[in-house]
Every structure is written in C-alpha cells, then in structure tokens.
Design an enzyme around this catalytic site. Structure first.
Site, short mmCIF file in Angstrom:
data_model
loop_
_atom_site.label_atom_id
_atom_site.label_comp_id
_atom_site.label_asym_id
_atom_site.label_seq_id
_atom_site.Cartn_x
_atom_site.Cartn_y
_atom_site.Cartn_z
N HIS A 175 66.97 54.30 32.35
CA HIS A 175 67.10 52.90 31.98
C HIS A 175 67.69 52.81 30.59
CE1 HIS A 175 66.07 48.70 31.23
NE2 HIS A 175 66.03 48.59 32.54
N ASP A 229 63.65 50.02 40.60
CA ASP A 229 64.34 50.19 41.88
C ASP A 229 63.80 51.35 42.71
OD1 ASP A 229 66.06 48.02 41.55
OD2 ASP A 229 67.42 49.19 40.31
N1 ACO Z 1 70.12 60.71 36.97
C1 ACO Z 1 70.64 61.77 36.33
N2 ACO Z 1 71.15 61.71 35.08
C2 ACO Z 1 71.14 60.52 34.48
C3 ACO Z 1 70.62 59.37 35.09
C4 ACO Z 1 70.10 59.50 36.38
N3 ACO Z 1 69.59 58.45 37.01
N4 ACO Z 1 70.75 58.33 34.24
C5 ACO Z 1 71.35 58.79 33.15
N5 ACO Z 1 71.58 60.11 33.28
C6 ACO Z 1 72.19 61.00 32.31
C7 ACO Z 1 73.70 60.74 32.23
O1 ACO Z 1 74.42 61.52 33.16
C8 ACO Z 1 73.99 61.11 30.82
O2 ACO Z 1 74.04 62.51 30.73
P1 ACO Z 1 75.08 63.24 29.73
O3 ACO Z 1 74.70 62.78 28.36
O4 ACO Z 1 74.83 64.69 29.98
O5 ACO Z 1 76.44 62.76 30.14
C9 ACO Z 1 72.74 60.65 30.05
O6 ACO Z 1 71.69 60.66 31.02
C10 ACO Z 1 72.89 59.26 29.45
O7 ACO Z 1 73.39 58.37 30.47
P2 ACO Z 1 73.99 56.95 30.15
O8 ACO Z 1 74.63 56.42 31.39
O9 ACO Z 1 74.81 56.97 28.90
O10 ACO Z 1 72.66 56.17 29.80
P3 ACO Z 1 72.47 54.64 29.87
O11 ACO Z 1 71.37 54.25 28.97
O12 ACO Z 1 73.77 53.94 29.68
O13 ACO Z 1 72.08 54.50 31.43
C11 ACO Z 1 71.46 53.67 33.48
C12 ACO Z 1 71.22 53.61 31.97
C13 ACO Z 1 72.87 53.10 33.79
C14 ACO Z 1 70.42 52.80 34.15
C15 ACO Z 1 71.36 55.12 33.98
O14 ACO Z 1 70.11 55.68 33.65
C16 ACO Z 1 71.64 55.25 35.47
O15 ACO Z 1 72.82 55.33 35.88
N6 ACO Z 1 70.57 55.23 36.34
C17 ACO Z 1 70.75 55.26 37.75
C18 ACO Z 1 71.08 53.86 38.25
C19 ACO Z 1 69.86 52.98 38.29
O16 ACO Z 1 68.79 53.37 38.71
N7 ACO Z 1 70.06 51.72 37.84
C20 ACO Z 1 69.00 50.72 37.85
C21 ACO Z 1 68.74 50.20 36.46
S1 ACO Z 1 67.26 49.23 36.42
C22 ACO Z 1 67.60 47.79 37.25
O17 ACO Z 1 68.71 47.35 37.39
C23 ACO Z 1 66.37 47.08 37.80
#
Ligand code: ACO
Length: 373
Positions: free
Chosen positions: A258, A309
């Site tokens: 998140h 989710d």
């Molecule tokens: N699984 C594996 N790795 C992940 C995940 C995940 N779910 N989420 C983030 N990471 C990793 C990224 O690959 C990245 O790794 P890196 O630095 O080696 O490249 C690092 O963590 C940071 O990721 P960002 O995308 O920059 O983090 P951000 O804070 O922008 O992401 C997000 C937040 C978009 C929710 C992300 O965690 C994600 O994509 N989660 C999966 C989608 C999801 O569940 N969304 C629902 C959000 S809640 C809602 O809408 C109710």
C-alpha cells in the site's frame, strides 16, 4: 518562489485539506475509527455520516433510507444501453458508462450547489447497485429484478443480483466490506474526482472519472486479481513455492502493499474474519489456508502485508459472486467517499493545477517541412 522537492507518484505530498477522513493514527471517517464503525454501524449509517458529516439519529436514518431506496431505479433507456453494449464489456466498464449516462437524466446535473450535490449523491448511491445488478442480469439474458425498498444497500444488491434474499450472514459480511471500502482520503480515484470537479465540472463527470481510475489493478482492480493469484498459487501445498517463484520473477502479488500503510492495513485485519467465516460456511477453506501461507511468505520475504483487497477477493469468492463484479461492488460503496469529496471540493473550490518538471528537448525552431529529415 522556491520549487518544492519532487516526489514521484506524489508520495507523501499533501495535495489538499479534508474533514472527511484521515489515515493518520489508523483510518477514521469524520473522527470515528473504521473498526468502531464496522463493529457498531451499518453501511447505510456510514453513508449518511460521509455525506452529511454526522451519524444519523434513528429518525434521520429512516428518512435517509426511504429517500435512497425510493431512488433505486434507472431510466428505462439505460436497460437498452446495457443490451446494446458489446458482449465483452466488463461490468466495471458498463458501470462507468452508466454513471456518465445517468448524468443526462439528472435534473440537477449542472447545479453545483451543496444541496443539489447532496441530492445527486444520494441518487447515485441508490442507482449504482441497480446499474450493476441490471447490467449483470441483462448480459446473462436474465430478466432484471426490481429493487426492494425495505432492504439495506447490501441486502438489496444481493437480492437484485440473485433474485432471492441473501442470508443475514452474507448481508452482514458484504455490509462490513462496504463500510471498509467507503472512503480513503486522497486515493487515486477520489483525487481524480476532485481534480475533475475543481474545473467546475459536475458530480457525474467526477464520479465517471473516478470509476475509470478505480478500474486499474494498482487500485480497485486489485480485488479482482486476488483470486487470480490464489488460483495461480494452486492451493496450500504449492503456495509457498509458487509465491517465492513469483517474487523471484519480480511479479506483484495483488492484494499486498500500500502506498500509505507499510506495516499493514487495519481494514484487511477486520475483514479477514468475515472471509474466514464465509469460507467455512461454504465448506471451502482451501483459499483461506492458501492465503495464510502467502501472507507468511510476503511478510518474511518482502516485509509486505495484505491490503483490504486481499480478504475481499476471498470473501466475495466464498459468497459465489463472480470475479468481474468485485470492483463494481467497491464502486457501489466508494460512491459515498467520492461524493463527499466532490461536495467538499466544490464547497470551497480552487482549481487543482500543479506543475511539471520539464524533461523534454531544449528550445528549438520549426524547420520548413521540405528541410526536415
Ligand atoms: N508484490 C510484490 N512486490 C511489490 C508489491 C506487491 N504487491 N507492491 C510493491 N512491491 C514492490 C515493487 O515491485 C517495488 O519493488 P522494487 O523497489 O524492487 O522495484 C517496491 O515494492 C515499491 O513499489 P511501488 O510500486 O513503488 O510502491 P507504491 O507505494 O507505489 O505501491 C501499490 C503501492 C501500487 C499498492 C503496490 O503495493 C502494489 O502494486 N500492490 C498490488 C496492487 C494492490 O493490491 N492494489 C490495491 C491497493 S489498496 C486499494 O486500492 C483498496
């Protein structure tokens, strides 16, 4: 004027003020923690809280419910529109189209006064579940089921979808998920809605744009992807190896992580017990066991925790709701948060227009076309 530090994705950047919700010290709506609301209120009370600012008395709730329930109908031409959509249209795309179309029929559409915005918000709160249920049934060639005015938001939706009343346990579980989905400060879809109406556009345009933003798998679309993850993981025996291999391939495990919550999402903890109870009720705990293993691996390998989710995907699956309905159900709740933010924005509006850091070519002049390579 000094230029503020750039933060990719606007991470951590305060982009406005709000009295609706805070994620500081745990998620709360208008001062009430979501745990307190989920334990002691119905979604219908929370919808009133978000739109009107206070929890309702019993009399105000009855009046609110009566008004919203009476608006649970669509202009007849919406049914023709649903029937005309290509058969590959997803329920979420159909809902986005429906909300846009509903703007044409709303007599308050162009009125951005506080009172007109409240009227439009309550109508959309009533109409969105009807649109989801009608489109779902029309796409399957089933007759639509007229709304019931005596049922709550959650109970009426399940009734219209299935053509029969749901059990009280199912209604309660859906209701709690709707409370937890209702509002979340400046998330992507809400911020999109605020940007849209800050031009003095209108509520239907803001909500249409918000549904478009919700669709993506990094936001609301993630709840539909959760079951893909569990199905791909295959079951408790393969889950650990599958998750480690997926992480090694740099795949995202949808339902984890998140932007704001780095140590876990309180909403996921609240809903987990409802997902577990629904799975037990359905006599199918395989996905709960699989989920527990994936949670352990994600904590150990990535220090990453489930967001809302994650249990929602399992709960809706245990309730035998079809996967493409999951994000529309999110919208059926979040309409309250979107509408509250649209009203707050328009009550004290200033155009939202940030700046960009230019990374393009240095200044140059246009060559006559014959001289260009
Ligand atoms: N699984 C594996 N790795 C992940 C995940 C995940 N779910 N989420 C983030 N990471 C990793 C990224 O690959 C990245 O790794 P890196 O630095 O080696 O490249 C690092 O963590 C940071 O990721 P960002 O995308 O920059 O983090 P951000 O804070 O922008 O992401 C997000 C937040 C978009 C929710 C992300 O965690 C994600 O994509 N989660 C999966 C989608 C999801 O569940 N969304 C629902 C959000 S809640 C809602 O809408 C109710």
């Amino acid at each position: 004027m000094t230029t503020p530090a750039y933060s990719p994705g606007l991470e951590g950047v305060p982009a406005g003020e709000t009295a609706i919700c805070t994620v500081a010290d745990g998620l709360s709506y208008r001062g009430y923690s979501v745990g307190d609301l989920a334990e002691n209120c119905s979604f219908d009370e929370v919808a009133f809280l978000l739109l009107h600012g206070e929890l309702p008395s019993a009399a105000r709730l009855q009046e609110f419910h009566a008004g919203v329930a009476a608006a649970r109908r669509l202009p007849p031409s919406l049914k023709d529109l649903f029937a005309a959509l290509p058969k590959w249209t997803t329920p979420l795309d159909a809902l986005r189209t429906a909300v846009s179309a509903l703007g044409h029929f709303d007599q308050d559409a162009a009125d951005n006064s506080h009172i007109a915005n409240l009227r439009k918000s309550e109508r959309l709160l009533a109409q969105i579940p009807v649109a989801i249920a009608d489109q779902y049934r029309i796409a399957k060639g089933l007759p639509v089921v007229p709304a019931r005015q005596d049922l709550s938001h959650a109970a009426n939706f399940l009734y219209m979808l299935r053509g029969e009343e749901a059990s009280s346990a199912e209604v309660k579980a859906l209701d709690v998920s709707l409370i937890l989905y209702a509002e979340h400060e400046f998330n992507a879809s809400t911020f999109a809605a605020r940007v849209i109406v800050s031009t003095l556009s209108d509520l239907h345009s803001g909500v249409t744009g918000a549904i478009g933003a919700l669709k993506g798998p990094l936001h609301g679309g993630a709840n539909e992807k959760v079951m893909d993850i569990l199905l791909a993981a295959g079951g408790p025996d393969q889950a650990e190896a599958w998750t480690k291999a997926a992480l090694a391939r740099k795949e995202r495990i949808m339902g984890f992580g998140h932007r704001v919550y780095k140590a876990g999402d309180v909403r996921a903890t609240i809903l987990k017990k409802y997902a577990g109870a629904a799975a037990e009720g359905a006599g199918a705990t395989k996905w709960e066991e699989t989920a527990d293993i994936i949670e352990r691996v994600m904590a150990a390998e990535k220090n990453m925790y489930p967001n809302l989710d994650w249990p929602v995907g399992r709960l809706y699956h245990a309730m035998k709701l079809e996967i493409p309905l999951y994000t529309p159900i999110f919208a059926m709740s979040r309409i309250t948060g979107w509408a509250a933010h649209v009203i707050e924005q328009l009550d004290n509006n200033r155009l939202i227009r940030p700046r960009a850091i230019y990374k393009g070519p240095a200044p140059r002049t246009v060559k006559p076309i014959a001289e260009r390579g």
